[in-house]
Design a protein around this motif. Sequence first.
Motif, mmCIF file in Angstrom:
data_model
loop_
_atom_site.group_PDB
_atom_site.id
_atom_site.type_symbol
_atom_site.label_atom_id
_atom_site.label_comp_id
_atom_site.label_asym_id
_atom_site.label_seq_id
_atom_site.Cartn_x
_atom_site.Cartn_y
_atom_site.Cartn_z
ATOM 1 N N THR A 116 0.832 -1.199 0.000
ATOM 2 C CA THR A 116 0.000 0.000 0.000
ATOM 3 C C THR A 116 0.871 1.255 0.000
ATOM 4 O OG1 THR A 116 -0.041 0.093 2.417
ATOM 5 C CG2 THR A 116 -1.778 -1.205 1.326
ATOM 6 N N SER A 117 0.245 2.377 -0.314
ATOM 7 C CA SER A 117 0.986 3.636 -0.332
ATOM 8 C C SER A 117 1.515 3.983 1.052
ATOM 9 C CB SER A 117 0.094 4.770 -0.852
ATOM 10 O OG SER A 117 -1.102 4.863 -0.086
ATOM 11 N N GLU A 118 0.722 3.729 2.095
ATOM 12 C CA GLU A 118 1.179 4.081 3.442
ATOM 13 C C GLU A 118 2.335 3.196 3.893
ATOM 14 O OE1 GLU A 118 -2.611 1.543 4.087
ATOM 15 O OE2 GLU A 118 -1.866 3.041 2.662
ATOM 16 N N ALA A 119 2.323 1.919 3.497
ATOM 17 C CA ALA A 119 3.426 1.032 3.861
ATOM 18 C C ALA A 119 4.704 1.426 3.127
ATOM 19 C CB ALA A 119 3.063 -0.416 3.550
ATOM 20 N N ALA A 121 5.401 4.453 1.938
ATOM 21 C CA ALA A 121 5.832 5.754 2.459
ATOM 22 C C ALA A 121 6.595 5.588 3.773
ATOM 23 C CB ALA A 121 4.634 6.671 2.648
ATOM 24 N N ALA A 122 6.206 4.592 4.564
ATOM 25 C CA ALA A 122 6.864 4.357 5.847
ATOM 26 C C ALA A 122 8.321 3.937 5.689
ATOM 27 C CB ALA A 122 6.104 3.306 6.652
ATOM 28 N N VAL A 142 -9.384 8.336 3.086
ATOM 29 C CA VAL A 142 -8.848 9.166 1.997
ATOM 30 C C VAL A 142 -7.747 10.125 2.476
ATOM 31 C CG1 VAL A 142 -9.427 10.972 0.330
ATOM 32 C CG2 VAL A 142 -10.856 8.926 0.510
ATOM 33 N N PRO A 143 -7.898 10.807 3.618
ATOM 34 C CA PRO A 143 -6.807 11.690 4.067
ATOM 35 C C PRO A 143 -5.479 10.963 4.247
ATOM 36 C CG PRO A 143 -8.816 12.215 5.244
ATOM 37 C CD PRO A 143 -9.086 10.940 4.488
ATOM 38 N N LEU A 144 -5.512 9.768 4.848
ATOM 39 C CA LEU A 144 -4.282 8.988 5.008
ATOM 40 C C LEU A 144 -3.721 8.591 3.652
ATOM 41 C CD1 LEU A 144 -2.184 7.369 6.634
ATOM 42 C CD2 LEU A 144 -3.827 5.463 6.684
ATOM 43 N N TYR A 145 -4.592 8.182 2.749
ATOM 44 C CA TYR A 145 -4.138 7.777 1.421
ATOM 45 C C TYR A 145 -3.451 8.930 0.697
ATOM 46 C CZ TYR A 145 -4.251 6.500 -3.480
ATOM 47 O OH TYR A 145 -3.897 6.260 -4.781
ATOM 48 N N MET A 146 -4.075 10.088 0.670
ATOM 49 C CA MET A 146 -3.496 11.229 -0.040
ATOM 50 C C MET A 146 -2.205 11.702 0.632
ATOM 51 S SD MET A 146 -5.234 11.784 -2.772
ATOM 52 C CE MET A 146 -4.796 13.459 -3.262
ATOM 53 N N LYS A 147 -2.156 11.642 1.963
ATOM 54 C CA LYS A 147 -0.917 12.025 2.653
ATOM 55 C C LYS A 147 0.213 11.076 2.297
ATOM 56 C CE LYS A 147 1.210 12.876 7.155
ATOM 57 N NZ LYS A 147 2.469 12.212 6.752
ATOM 58 N N LEU A 152 5.436 10.367 -0.789
ATOM 59 C CA LEU A 152 6.299 9.599 -1.692
ATOM 60 C C LEU A 152 6.906 10.454 -2.804
ATOM 61 C CD1 LEU A 152 3.972 6.497 -1.800
ATOM 62 C CD2 LEU A 152 6.374 6.414 -1.107
ATOM 63 N N VAL A 153 6.543 11.736 -2.865
ATOM 64 C CA VAL A 153 7.039 12.630 -3.904
ATOM 65 C C VAL A 153 8.325 13.312 -3.462
ATOM 66 C CG1 VAL A 153 6.492 14.605 -5.384
ATOM 67 C CG2 VAL A 153 4.663 13.055 -4.662
ATOM 68 N N LYS A 154 9.356 13.226 -4.278
ATOM 69 C CA LYS A 154 10.621 13.898 -3.992
ATOM 70 C C LYS A 154 10.452 15.423 -4.032
ATOM 71 C CE LYS A 154 13.933 10.652 -6.123
ATOM 72 N NZ LYS A 154 14.941 10.538 -7.208
ATOM 73 N N PRO A 155 11.295 16.168 -3.328
ATOM 74 C CA PRO A 155 11.325 17.615 -3.548
ATOM 75 C C PRO A 155 11.613 17.890 -5.033
ATOM 76 C CG PRO A 155 12.566 17.041 -1.577
ATOM 77 C CD PRO A 155 12.219 15.739 -2.250
#
Length: 247
Positions: A116-119, A121-122, A142-147, A152-155
């Motif tokens: 998952t995206s949250e896993a 991102a961790a 949805v808030p957790l998903y979008m966060k 995961l986006v680089k500067p």
Amino acid sequence: MTQTTINQAEIAKFTAMAEEWWDPKGKFKPLHKFSPVRLGYIRDHLLSHFGRDGSAMRPFEGLTILDVGCGGGLLCEPLARLGASVTGIDAAERNITIAKLHAEQSGLEIDYQATTSEALAATGKKYDMVLNMEVVEHVDNVPLYMKSCADLVKPGGLMLTATLNRTARAYALAIVGAEHILRWLPVGTHDWNKFLTPDEIKALLTRNGLRITGETGVVYHPLTDEWRASRDMGVNYMVMAERPALS
């Protein structure tokens, strides 16, 4: 990780259809039709944002792209052919199995992961571009998903979010029309109550440190049987955002 974005009913729904990902006449026919306009928008923004040469055979060489909710890899494969280092993640393990098999048959190296995206991102991973395409309307929290996607986006990197607007017209076209009348999609694919408006998506993006850089609607033209970019964001739409570069 105690919180999750996984909706088990949605995972089961797409797992049941997994074998048909690469059948252009099967249950994912709408996504096959939809892919050219999505890829064109992605390509144009990557070329412009990263100053790449559009005439090159592999213009995205050296760029890292993450496709969240990648399904069978319909976007991952063409982006890999354009030179990007592509990672595709999906919470449905069957989707990942299909995607890996097809990439192998196509001679492409794509990092597919059942996660998952949250896993992800961790782990601290970051990418030059994160694709969040037609997924947000299928997740819980949805808030957790979008966060997690934004994290995961680089500067200096980009995130593209594509979804359906919560309008009466979207209900009429995307659910009544596409599912019940035209049978483009299995009945029950979408829940109108989980659609988000462009303003809601943009608020979630900016809340998580991203800056909106572009938006477009996507509409279907029946006479030519194709999807095109449009100013009309009343049904399908995409929002591009960037994470400001470190100064």
